[in-house]
Design an enzyme around this catalytic site. Structure first.
Site, mmCIF file in Angstrom:
data_model
loop_
_atom_site.group_PDB
_atom_site.id
_atom_site.type_symbol
_atom_site.label_atom_id
_atom_site.label_comp_id
_atom_site.label_asym_id
_atom_site.label_seq_id
_atom_site.Cartn_x
_atom_site.Cartn_y
_atom_site.Cartn_z
ATOM 1 N N CYS A 245 51.786 -0.956 155.575
ATOM 2 C CA CYS A 245 51.102 -1.283 154.222
ATOM 3 C C CYS A 245 51.615 -0.309 153.167
ATOM 4 C CB CYS A 245 49.591 -1.144 154.484
ATOM 5 S SG CYS A 245 48.695 -2.090 153.126
ATOM 6 N N HIS A 327 48.300 -5.255 158.856
ATOM 7 C CA HIS A 327 47.466 -4.381 159.332
ATOM 8 C C HIS A 327 47.506 -4.630 161.068
ATOM 9 C CE1 HIS A 327 46.119 -1.288 156.671
ATOM 10 N NE2 HIS A 327 46.381 -2.031 156.079
ATOM 11 N N GLU A 329 46.608 -3.354 163.412
ATOM 12 C CA GLU A 329 45.741 -2.586 164.381
ATOM 13 C C GLU A 329 44.301 -3.164 164.157
ATOM 14 O OE1 GLU A 329 44.884 -1.181 160.568
ATOM 15 O OE2 GLU A 329 46.643 -1.658 161.583
#
Length: 348
Positions: A245, A327, A329
């Site tokens: 990011c 993202h 995760e």
């Protein structure tokens, strides 16, 4: 208590205020996720923003403190069509209203969130204020003009170095507003993780002799972080570097690329991204208002967004440098994108 959202363009939405009843200013954005409001509220990347949820009912499973992504709530305000006052889930510890009160964040419910989202999609994200007062438009204009988010990363980064012990590869994380699940993802792979404040000097990071330097997510405009970019320049070529990011955007600027601002950003859990190296499409979770608009000469595109063809990942042609915009995760698959962390560790 009645409350209003007043946008920078003069549009006014009237609803009911909840949470911490104090006026708040921020950049008004929208998120299309159906669930995950607890993670959204505690994601440091939302610092300085008033978040509108497009899903009509929020709070139905309450709040539990196991799933938070940081030490507190970072949004400036939270807007929903309807909040649930009777959450029902075996992990629920409190309702949304109580949680916002505890964290001193104002909420607004009962407005037409679809209409608000259409305004933001058509006109772009803009500043706004959630207010309990009947302030004049001139007063509101003055307050909105004074709002700035340039110190966002310096506000959300940790102040002290943190060590998460492991027996595997040594990962140095530069914390620009890192999400807890990123740290968990490295820890689950046995990594020995040291988390550094955002403005840590390069020599202090290199002093622990890390196997991998990781640049985290975070809020705000990457171009505001000139000192951080200079620090990253001194790390390039000395150790493998990965990023997610904001970290991805900072890498692009460090290596000579350019970043720009998206009209209304990518925020939600349903964004299709193609991994060009794997020749597969993944559904991803995203939260960013800026993107890599011009690639550095020495980087190749590894991922593209299938909605608007923006860059979602890149790899250096010669050095062990790799980053993604989304993202991995954040469990939209729920675990489809975990392999990205293995790719980070393959850089070592």
């Amino acid at each position: 208590m009645k409350g209003k959202l007043i946008l920078q363009d003069g549009t006014i939405f009237e609803g009911t205020a909840f949470g911490y009843l104090k006026d708040s200013i921020g950049e008004v954005v929208f998120n299309t996720s159906m669930i995950g409001y607890g993670e959204i509220l505690t994601d440091p990347s939302y610092y300085g923003q008033i978040v509108t949820m497009t899903y009509p009912l929020i709070g139905n499973y309450g709040i539990n403190l196991e799933d938070v992504e940081s030490h507190g709530v970072h949004v400036k305000g939270f807007i929903v069509r309807e909040k649930s006052d009777t959450p029902n889930n075996f992990r629920c510890e409190m309702d949304l209203d109580t949680y916002l009160k505890q964290n001193k964040v104002i909420g607004l419910e009962g407005i037409d969130t679809r209409a608000l989202t259409k305004i933001l999609r058509n006109n772009g994200t803009m500043k706004g204020i959630i207010t309990l007062e009947n302030a004049s438009l001139e007063d509101v204009e003055t307050k909105l003009e004074a709002f700035s988010n340039t110190e966002a990363v310096r506000t959300v980064t940790r102040k002290e170095i943190e060590h998460i012990k492991g027996n595997g590869k040594k990962v140095a994380v530069m914390d620009f507003g890192v999400k807890q699940n990123i740290l968990r993802s490295f820890a689950e792979r046995g990594c020995d993780v040291t988390v550094f404040p955002a403005t840590t000097k390069p020599e202090d990071i290199l002093a622990i002799n890390p196997d991998l330097i990781f640049l985290s997510n975070g809020p705000g405009d990457p171009e505001d972080l000139e000192d951080v970019i200079e620090n990253i320049k001194e790390l390039v070529g000395k150790k493998p570097i990965g990023g997610i990011c904001l970290g991805h955007q900072l890498l692009a600027l460090t290596l000579g690329g350019q970043t720009g601002k998206l009209k209304f950003g990518h925020r939600g859990g349903n964004h299709p991204v193609k991994d060009l190296e794997e020749n597969k499409v993944f559904i991803t979770s995203q939260n960013h208002g800026y993107y890599v608009s011009e690639m550095p000469e020495n980087m190749i595109v590894t991922h593209i967004n299938l909605n608007d063809n923006t860059v979602e990942g890149m790899r250096h042609k010669e050095l062990p440098i790799y980053s993604v915009q989304y993202h991995p995760e954040a469990c939209p698959g729920p675990k489809d994108n975990d392999y990205i962390f293995d790719k980070f560790l393959e850089l070592v």
